[in-house]
Scaffold this motif. Structure first.
Motif, PDB file in Angstrom:
ATOM      1  N   SER A 198     -93.948  48.379  -9.993  1.00 16.51           N
ATOM      2  CA  SER A 198     -93.566  47.316 -10.923  1.00 16.51           C
ATOM      3  C   SER A 198     -92.513  46.446 -10.253  1.00 16.51           C
ATOM      4  O   SER A 198     -91.929  46.825  -9.232  1.00 16.51           O
ATOM      5  N   VAL A 199     -92.269  45.283 -10.830  1.00 16.46           N
ATOM      6  CA  VAL A 199     -91.309  44.351 -10.244  1.00 16.46           C
ATOM      7  C   VAL A 199     -90.399  43.818 -11.341  1.00 16.46           C
ATOM      8  O   VAL A 199     -90.827  43.611 -12.477  1.00 16.46           O
ATOM      9  N   ASN A 200     -89.131  43.629 -10.992  1.00 12.71           N
ATOM     10  CA  ASN A 200     -88.146  43.059 -11.909  1.00 12.71           C
ATOM     11  C   ASN A 200     -87.392  41.945 -11.205  1.00 12.71           C
ATOM     12  O   ASN A 200     -87.150  42.008  -9.995  1.00 12.71           O
ATOM     13  N   LYS A 201     -87.026  40.942 -11.977  1.00  5.89           N
ATOM     14  CA  LYS A 201     -86.264  39.817 -11.449  1.00  5.89           C
ATOM     15  C   LYS A 201     -85.039  39.616 -12.325  1.00  5.89           C
ATOM     16  O   LYS A 201     -85.158  39.378 -13.534  1.00  5.89           O
ATOM     17  N   ASP A 202     -83.842  39.737 -11.725  1.00  7.15           N
ATOM     18  CA  ASP A 202     -82.623  39.634 -12.517  1.00  7.15           C
ATOM     19  C   ASP A 202     -82.215  38.176 -12.707  1.00  7.15           C
ATOM     20  O   ASP A 202     -82.889  37.246 -12.247  1.00  7.15           O
ATOM     21  N   GLN A 203     -81.086  37.974 -13.373  1.00  8.34           N
ATOM     22  CA  GLN A 203     -80.623  36.619 -13.680  1.00  8.34           C
ATOM     23  C   GLN A 203     -80.226  35.844 -12.435  1.00  8.34           C
ATOM     24  O   GLN A 203     -80.263  34.615 -12.419  1.00  8.34           O
ATOM     25  N   GLN A 204     -79.822  36.559 -11.386  1.00  9.63           N
ATOM     26  CA  GLN A 204     -79.462  35.891 -10.137  1.00  9.63           C
ATOM     27  C   GLN A 204     -80.686  35.511  -9.303  1.00  9.63           C
ATOM     28  O   GLN A 204     -80.558  34.869  -8.267  1.00  9.63           O
ATOM     29  N   LYS A 236     -86.703  43.905   1.753  1.00  7.44           N
ATOM     30  CA  LYS A 236     -86.501  43.277   3.056  1.00  7.44           C
ATOM     31  C   LYS A 236     -86.929  44.177   4.208  1.00  7.44           C
ATOM     32  O   LYS A 236     -86.849  43.779   5.367  1.00  7.44           O
ATOM     33  N   ALA A 237     -87.368  45.404   3.890  1.00  6.02           N
ATOM     34  CA  ALA A 237     -87.688  46.362   4.946  1.00  6.02           C
ATOM     35  C   ALA A 237     -88.967  45.991   5.687  1.00  6.02           C
ATOM     36  O   ALA A 237     -89.062  46.153   6.896  1.00  6.02           O
ATOM     37  N   ASP A 238     -89.972  45.516   4.975  1.00  2.00           N
ATOM     38  CA  ASP A 238     -91.231  45.176   5.625  1.00  2.00           C
ATOM     39  C   ASP A 238     -91.922  44.066   4.852  1.00  2.00           C
ATOM     40  O   ASP A 238     -91.591  43.766   3.702  1.00  2.00           O
ATOM     41  N   ARG A 239     -92.909  43.471   5.481  1.00  2.00           N
ATOM     42  CA  ARG A 239     -93.591  42.311   4.910  1.00  2.00           C
ATOM     43  C   ARG A 239     -94.472  42.685   3.731  1.00  2.00           C
ATOM     44  O   ARG A 239     -94.659  41.882   2.813  1.00  2.00           O
ATOM     45  N   LEU A 240     -95.034  43.891   3.735  1.00  2.00           N
ATOM     46  CA  LEU A 240     -95.932  44.259   2.645  1.00  2.00           C
ATOM     47  C   LEU A 240     -95.181  44.371   1.322  1.00  2.00           C
ATOM     48  O   LEU A 240     -95.705  43.977   0.279  1.00  2.00           O
ATOM     49  N   THR A 241     -93.954  44.910   1.346  1.00  2.00           N
ATOM     50  CA  THR A 241     -93.171  44.989   0.113  1.00  2.00           C
ATOM     51  C   THR A 241     -92.907  43.594  -0.436  1.00  2.00           C
ATOM     52  O   THR A 241     -92.941  43.375  -1.653  1.00  2.00           O
ATOM     53  N   GLN A 242     -92.659  42.640   0.446  1.00  2.00           N
ATOM     54  CA  GLN A 242     -92.477  41.256   0.009  1.00  2.00           C
ATOM     55  C   GLN A 242     -93.766  40.710  -0.601  1.00  2.00           C
ATOM     56  O   GLN A 242     -93.741  40.005  -1.614  1.00  2.00           O
ATOM     57  N   TYR A 243     -94.900  41.052   0.025  1.00  2.00           N
ATOM     58  CA  TYR A 243     -96.185  40.599  -0.518  1.00  2.00           C
ATOM     59  C   TYR A 243     -96.446  41.212  -1.891  1.00  2.00           C
ATOM     60  O   TYR A 243     -96.889  40.527  -2.818  1.00  2.00           O
ATOM     61  N   ILE A 244     -96.166  42.519  -2.032  1.00  2.00           N
ATOM     62  CA  ILE A 244     -96.375  43.195  -3.317  1.00  2.00           C
ATOM     63  C   ILE A 244     -95.507  42.555  -4.397  1.00  2.00           C
ATOM     64  O   ILE A 244     -95.950  42.368  -5.538  1.00  2.00           O
ATOM     65  N   ALA A 245     -94.270  42.207  -4.041  1.00  2.00           N
ATOM     66  CA  ALA A 245     -93.376  41.566  -5.010  1.00  2.00           C
ATOM     67  C   ALA A 245     -93.963  40.239  -5.487  1.00  2.00           C
ATOM     68  O   ALA A 245     -93.979  39.950  -6.690  1.00  2.00           O
ATOM     69  N   ARG A 246     -94.466  39.432  -4.548  1.00  2.83           N
ATOM     70  CA  ARG A 246     -95.072  38.152  -4.931  1.00  2.83           C
ATOM     71  C   ARG A 246     -96.314  38.371  -5.787  1.00  2.83           C
ATOM     72  O   ARG A 246     -96.535  37.675  -6.783  1.00  2.83           O
ATOM     73  N   HIS A 247     -97.130  39.343  -5.387  1.00  3.02           N
ATOM     74  CA  HIS A 247     -98.370  39.616  -6.112  1.00  3.02           C
ATOM     75  C   HIS A 247     -98.081  40.070  -7.544  1.00  3.02           C
ATOM     76  O   HIS A 247     -98.711  39.601  -8.502  1.00  3.02           O
ATOM     77  N   LEU A 248     -97.117  40.976  -7.714  1.00  3.59           N
ATOM     78  CA  LEU A 248     -96.787  41.473  -9.047  1.00  3.59           C
ATOM     79  C   LEU A 248     -96.132  40.394  -9.903  1.00  3.59           C
ATOM     80  O   LEU A 248     -96.371  40.316 -11.110  1.00  3.59           O
ATOM     81  N   LEU A 249     -95.302  39.548  -9.276  1.00  9.72           N
ATOM     82  CA  LEU A 249     -94.678  38.459 -10.027  1.00  9.72           C
ATOM     83  C   LEU A 249     -95.728  37.468 -10.522  1.00  9.72           C
ATOM     84  O   LEU A 249     -95.657  36.992 -11.666  1.00  9.72           O
ATOM     85  N   ASN A 250     -96.698  37.151  -9.666  1.00  6.25           N
ATOM     86  CA  ASN A 250     -97.762  36.234 -10.077  1.00  6.25           C
ATOM     87  C   ASN A 250     -98.586  36.829 -11.215  1.00  6.25           C
ATOM     88  O   ASN A 250     -98.933  36.140 -12.175  1.00  6.25           O
ATOM     89  N   ALA A 251     -98.901  38.130 -11.099  1.00  2.39           N
ATOM     90  CA  ALA A 251     -99.672  38.789 -12.157  1.00  2.39           C
ATOM     91  C   ALA A 251     -98.879  38.831 -13.461  1.00  2.39           C
ATOM     92  O   ALA A 251     -99.428  38.644 -14.548  1.00  2.39           O
TER      93      ALA A 251
END
Length: 255
Positions: A111-117, A138-153
Protein backbone atom coordinates in the motif's frame (compact mmCIF):
# COMPACT_ATOMS: atom_id res chain seq x y z
CA UNK A 1 3.68 -27.21 -15.30
CA UNK A 2 6.10 -27.82 -12.43
CA UNK A 3 5.27 -26.11 -9.14
CA UNK A 4 7.99 -24.91 -6.75
CA UNK A 5 7.99 -23.26 -3.34
CA UNK A 6 7.54 -19.49 -3.30
CA UNK A 7 10.19 -19.21 -0.58
CA UNK A 8 13.41 -20.70 -1.99
CA UNK A 9 14.73 -21.32 1.53
CA UNK A 10 11.98 -23.86 2.23
CA UNK A 11 12.75 -27.35 0.94
CA UNK A 12 9.49 -28.99 2.04
CA UNK A 13 7.93 -30.53 -1.12
CA UNK A 14 4.48 -30.26 0.50
CA UNK A 15 4.74 -26.58 1.44
CA UNK A 16 1.44 -24.72 1.24
CA UNK A 17 2.72 -21.78 -0.80
CA UNK A 18 3.85 -22.76 -4.29
CA UNK A 19 4.17 -21.09 -7.68
CA UNK A 20 4.80 -22.08 -11.27
CA UNK A 21 8.40 -22.61 -12.28
CA UNK A 22 9.42 -20.12 -14.94
CA UNK A 23 9.25 -21.45 -18.49
CA UNK A 24 11.20 -19.63 -21.20
CA UNK A 25 11.57 -20.14 -24.91
CA UNK A 26 14.37 -18.72 -27.04
CA UNK A 27 13.19 -17.68 -30.47
CA UNK A 28 15.43 -16.80 -33.39
CA UNK A 29 13.98 -14.90 -36.30
CA UNK A 30 16.46 -13.77 -38.91
CA UNK A 31 19.17 -11.94 -36.96
CA UNK A 32 17.02 -11.31 -33.89
CA UNK A 33 17.18 -13.47 -30.77
CA UNK A 34 14.63 -13.04 -28.03
CA UNK A 35 13.72 -14.85 -24.83
CA UNK A 36 10.00 -15.35 -24.23
CA UNK A 37 8.80 -15.51 -20.61
CA UNK A 38 5.88 -17.81 -21.27
CA UNK A 39 4.20 -17.99 -17.85
CA UNK A 40 5.25 -14.76 -16.12
CA UNK A 41 1.61 -13.73 -15.63
CA UNK A 42 0.82 -17.04 -13.91
CA UNK A 43 3.79 -16.59 -11.55
CA UNK A 44 2.66 -13.06 -10.70
CA UNK A 45 -0.78 -14.41 -9.82
CA UNK A 46 0.81 -17.05 -7.57
CA UNK A 47 2.71 -14.42 -5.56
CA UNK A 48 -0.22 -11.96 -5.40
CA UNK A 49 1.48 -9.20 -7.38
CA UNK A 50 0.66 -7.52 -10.71
CA UNK A 51 2.73 -9.01 -13.56
CA UNK A 52 3.89 -5.52 -14.47
CA UNK A 53 5.93 -5.45 -11.23
CA UNK A 54 7.80 -8.62 -12.15
CA UNK A 55 8.35 -7.41 -15.71
CA UNK A 56 9.68 -4.08 -14.47
CA UNK A 57 12.02 -5.80 -11.99
CA UNK A 58 13.50 -8.02 -14.71
CA UNK A 59 13.75 -4.96 -16.93
CA UNK A 60 15.95 -3.21 -14.36
CA UNK A 61 18.04 -6.32 -13.69
CA UNK A 62 18.83 -6.90 -17.37
CA UNK A 63 19.08 -3.20 -18.28
CA UNK A 64 16.87 -3.98 -21.26
CA UNK A 65 13.21 -3.27 -22.05
CA UNK A 66 10.82 -6.13 -21.42
CA UNK A 67 8.04 -6.14 -24.00
CA UNK A 68 4.56 -7.63 -23.89
CA UNK A 69 2.53 -9.59 -26.39
CA UNK A 70 -0.95 -8.63 -25.20
CA UNK A 71 -2.77 -11.13 -27.40
CA UNK A 72 -0.91 -14.11 -25.94
CA UNK A 73 -0.34 -12.47 -22.53
CA UNK A 74 3.39 -13.15 -22.74
CA UNK A 75 6.45 -11.06 -22.01
CA UNK A 76 9.75 -11.20 -23.87
CA UNK A 77 13.16 -9.54 -23.84
CA UNK A 78 15.71 -9.19 -26.61
CA UNK A 79 18.71 -11.50 -26.48
CA UNK A 80 19.33 -14.96 -25.05
CA UNK A 81 18.97 -15.26 -21.29
CA UNK A 82 19.42 -18.29 -19.08
CA UNK A 83 16.23 -19.59 -17.49
CA UNK A 84 17.94 -20.21 -14.14
CA UNK A 85 19.18 -16.62 -14.02
CA UNK A 86 15.69 -15.28 -14.72
CA UNK A 87 14.24 -17.62 -12.08
CA UNK A 88 16.70 -16.21 -9.55
CA UNK A 89 15.55 -12.70 -10.48
CA UNK A 90 12.00 -13.78 -9.60
CA UNK A 91 13.23 -15.18 -6.27
CA UNK A 92 15.00 -11.87 -5.59
CA UNK A 93 11.74 -10.04 -6.27
CA UNK A 94 9.88 -12.37 -3.89
CA UNK A 95 12.46 -11.94 -1.12
CA UNK A 96 12.24 -8.17 -1.36
CA UNK A 97 8.60 -7.47 -2.18
CA UNK A 98 6.54 -10.54 -1.19
CA UNK A 99 7.94 -12.46 1.80
CA UNK A 100 7.14 -11.04 5.25
CA UNK A 101 10.37 -10.05 7.01
CA UNK A 102 9.05 -11.30 10.37
CA UNK A 103 7.18 -14.58 9.78
CA UNK A 104 8.40 -15.49 6.24
CA UNK A 105 4.81 -15.74 5.00
CA UNK A 106 4.05 -14.64 1.41
CA UNK A 107 0.52 -13.46 2.22
CA UNK A 108 1.42 -9.79 2.14
CA UNK A 109 0.08 -6.73 0.38
CA UNK A 110 1.55 -3.40 -0.64
CA UNK A 111 0.00 0.00 0.00
CA UNK A 112 1.06 3.62 -0.36
CA UNK A 113 0.53 6.71 1.78
CA UNK A 114 1.22 10.35 1.07
CA UNK A 115 1.55 12.77 3.98
CA UNK A 116 0.82 16.50 4.10
CA UNK A 117 4.41 17.33 3.18
CA UNK A 118 4.06 15.30 -0.01
CA UNK A 119 6.38 12.48 1.08
CA UNK A 120 5.32 9.11 -0.33
CA UNK A 121 5.88 5.85 1.55
CA UNK A 122 5.28 2.27 0.40
CA UNK A 123 4.17 -0.13 3.13
CA UNK A 124 4.18 -3.93 3.18
CA UNK A 125 1.70 -5.52 5.59
CA UNK A 126 1.37 -9.21 6.40
CA UNK A 127 -2.07 -10.81 6.55
CA UNK A 128 -0.74 -13.67 8.70
CA UNK A 129 1.10 -12.00 11.59
CA UNK A 130 0.04 -8.38 11.11
CA UNK A 131 3.61 -7.11 10.81
CA UNK A 132 4.04 -3.94 8.76
CA UNK A 133 7.17 -2.30 7.45
CA UNK A 134 7.96 0.77 5.40
CA UNK A 135 10.00 0.14 2.28
CA UNK A 136 12.79 2.54 1.44
CA UNK A 137 11.48 4.32 -1.63
CA UNK A 138 14.93 5.70 -2.49
CA UNK A 139 16.64 2.31 -2.25
CA UNK A 140 15.80 1.10 -5.74
CA UNK A 141 13.89 2.09 -8.85
CA UNK A 142 11.20 -0.57 -8.56
CA UNK A 143 9.99 0.77 -5.19
CA UNK A 144 9.65 4.18 -6.84
CA UNK A 145 7.71 2.59 -9.70
CA UNK A 146 5.41 0.73 -7.27
CA UNK A 147 4.75 4.00 -5.43
CA UNK A 148 3.74 5.73 -8.68
CA UNK A 149 1.63 2.76 -9.76
CA UNK A 150 -0.24 2.56 -6.44
CA UNK A 151 -0.76 6.33 -6.31
CA UNK A 152 -2.24 6.30 -9.82
CA UNK A 153 -4.52 3.39 -8.92
CA UNK A 154 -5.56 5.15 -5.72
CA UNK A 155 -6.30 8.38 -7.58
CA UNK A 156 -8.41 6.55 -10.16
CA UNK A 157 -10.31 4.76 -7.40
CA UNK A 158 -11.09 8.02 -5.60
CA UNK A 159 -12.15 9.63 -8.86
CA UNK A 160 -14.52 6.79 -9.72
CA UNK A 161 -16.00 6.73 -6.20
CA UNK A 162 -16.60 10.47 -6.36
CA UNK A 163 -18.84 10.30 -9.43
CA UNK A 164 -22.27 11.65 -8.60
CA UNK A 165 -25.15 9.40 -9.54
CA UNK A 166 -28.08 11.14 -11.18
CA UNK A 167 -31.71 10.43 -10.39
CA UNK A 168 -32.74 7.31 -12.32
CA UNK A 169 -36.29 8.51 -12.77
CA UNK A 170 -35.02 11.68 -14.43
CA UNK A 171 -32.44 9.93 -16.57
CA UNK A 172 -34.91 7.47 -18.06
CA UNK A 173 -36.52 10.06 -20.30
CA UNK A 174 -33.12 10.92 -21.83
CA UNK A 175 -32.37 7.36 -22.95
CA UNK A 176 -32.17 6.99 -26.70
CA UNK A 177 -33.54 3.56 -27.69
CA UNK A 178 -31.13 3.42 -30.63
CA UNK A 179 -28.00 4.32 -28.63
CA UNK A 180 -29.14 3.05 -25.25
CA UNK A 181 -25.71 2.02 -23.94
CA UNK A 182 -24.07 5.34 -24.74
CA UNK A 183 -26.95 7.37 -23.34
CA UNK A 184 -26.97 5.45 -20.04
CA UNK A 185 -23.25 6.03 -19.62
CA UNK A 186 -23.55 9.73 -20.31
CA UNK A 187 -26.58 10.07 -18.04
CA UNK A 188 -24.55 8.73 -15.11
CA UNK A 189 -21.51 10.86 -15.87
CA UNK A 190 -19.41 7.87 -16.94
CA UNK A 191 -17.41 7.92 -20.14
CA UNK A 192 -17.76 4.80 -22.28
CA UNK A 193 -14.37 5.33 -23.92
CA UNK A 194 -11.85 2.50 -23.45
CA UNK A 195 -8.81 4.74 -23.84
CA UNK A 196 -6.98 4.62 -20.52
CA UNK A 197 -4.19 7.01 -21.49
CA UNK A 198 -0.43 6.52 -21.53
CA UNK A 199 1.49 5.00 -18.65
CA UNK A 200 4.93 6.54 -18.84
CA UNK A 201 6.29 4.27 -16.11
CA UNK A 202 5.44 1.05 -17.94
CA UNK A 203 8.33 -1.16 -19.10
CA UNK A 204 6.46 -1.80 -22.32
CA UNK A 205 8.09 0.78 -24.58
CA UNK A 206 6.02 1.54 -27.67
CA UNK A 207 9.13 2.90 -29.43
CA UNK A 208 10.47 -0.64 -29.80
CA UNK A 209 8.67 -2.76 -32.39
CA UNK A 210 8.02 -6.47 -32.40
CA UNK A 211 9.32 -8.78 -35.15
CA UNK A 212 6.51 -8.08 -37.61
CA UNK A 213 8.58 -5.31 -39.21
CA UNK A 214 11.33 -7.70 -40.32
CA UNK A 215 9.31 -8.48 -43.44
CA UNK A 216 9.82 -4.92 -44.68
CA UNK A 217 12.42 -3.94 -47.26
CA UNK A 218 15.86 -2.87 -46.02
CA UNK A 219 15.25 0.77 -46.96
CA UNK A 220 12.03 0.82 -44.94
CA UNK A 221 13.76 -0.70 -41.91
CA UNK A 222 16.53 1.91 -42.17
CA UNK A 223 13.95 4.69 -42.26
CA UNK A 224 12.20 3.17 -39.26
CA UNK A 225 15.46 3.04 -37.30
CA UNK A 226 16.28 6.62 -38.29
CA UNK A 227 12.93 7.82 -36.97
CA UNK A 228 13.54 5.95 -33.72
CA UNK A 229 16.96 7.58 -33.23
CA UNK A 230 15.50 11.00 -34.04
CA UNK A 231 12.74 10.48 -31.47
CA UNK A 232 15.25 9.50 -28.79
CA UNK A 233 17.29 12.57 -29.69
CA UNK A 234 14.22 14.79 -29.36
CA UNK A 235 13.45 13.19 -25.98
CA UNK A 236 17.09 13.86 -24.94
CA UNK A 237 17.70 10.19 -24.16
CA UNK A 238 20.82 9.60 -26.27
CA UNK A 239 23.04 10.20 -23.23
CA UNK A 240 21.30 7.38 -21.37
CA UNK A 241 23.43 4.21 -21.43
CA UNK A 242 20.34 1.96 -21.40
CA UNK A 243 18.91 3.77 -24.42
CA UNK A 244 22.21 3.37 -26.30
CA UNK A 245 22.25 -0.36 -25.55
CA UNK A 246 18.67 -0.69 -26.74
CA UNK A 247 19.44 1.20 -29.94
CA UNK A 248 22.36 -1.13 -30.67
CA UNK A 249 20.15 -4.16 -30.06
CA UNK A 250 17.46 -2.70 -32.31
CA UNK A 251 20.02 -2.07 -35.07
CA UNK A 252 21.16 -5.71 -34.91
CA UNK A 253 17.55 -6.88 -34.98
CA UNK A 254 16.67 -4.83 -38.06
CA UNK A 255 19.89 -5.73 -39.89
Amino acid sequence: MTMINIDRRKLDPFDRYTMHRLVVEVECRRNCMKTILINLSAIAKDVYRPPIYLAQFICYKLSAPVKQNKKQDRYFVNGTHDCEKLQNFIYDFIDRYVICSKCDNPETKLSVNKDQQGDVAVHQSCNACGHSRTMDRKADRLTQYIARHLLNAKAKGEASSGIKKTNRSKSKKHIDPVNATESIGEANGISTSTDSGDDSSSPIDDDWSDDSDLDKQLAERCDQYGRLVEKKKTDQKLNDIETVRDLLAEAERLE
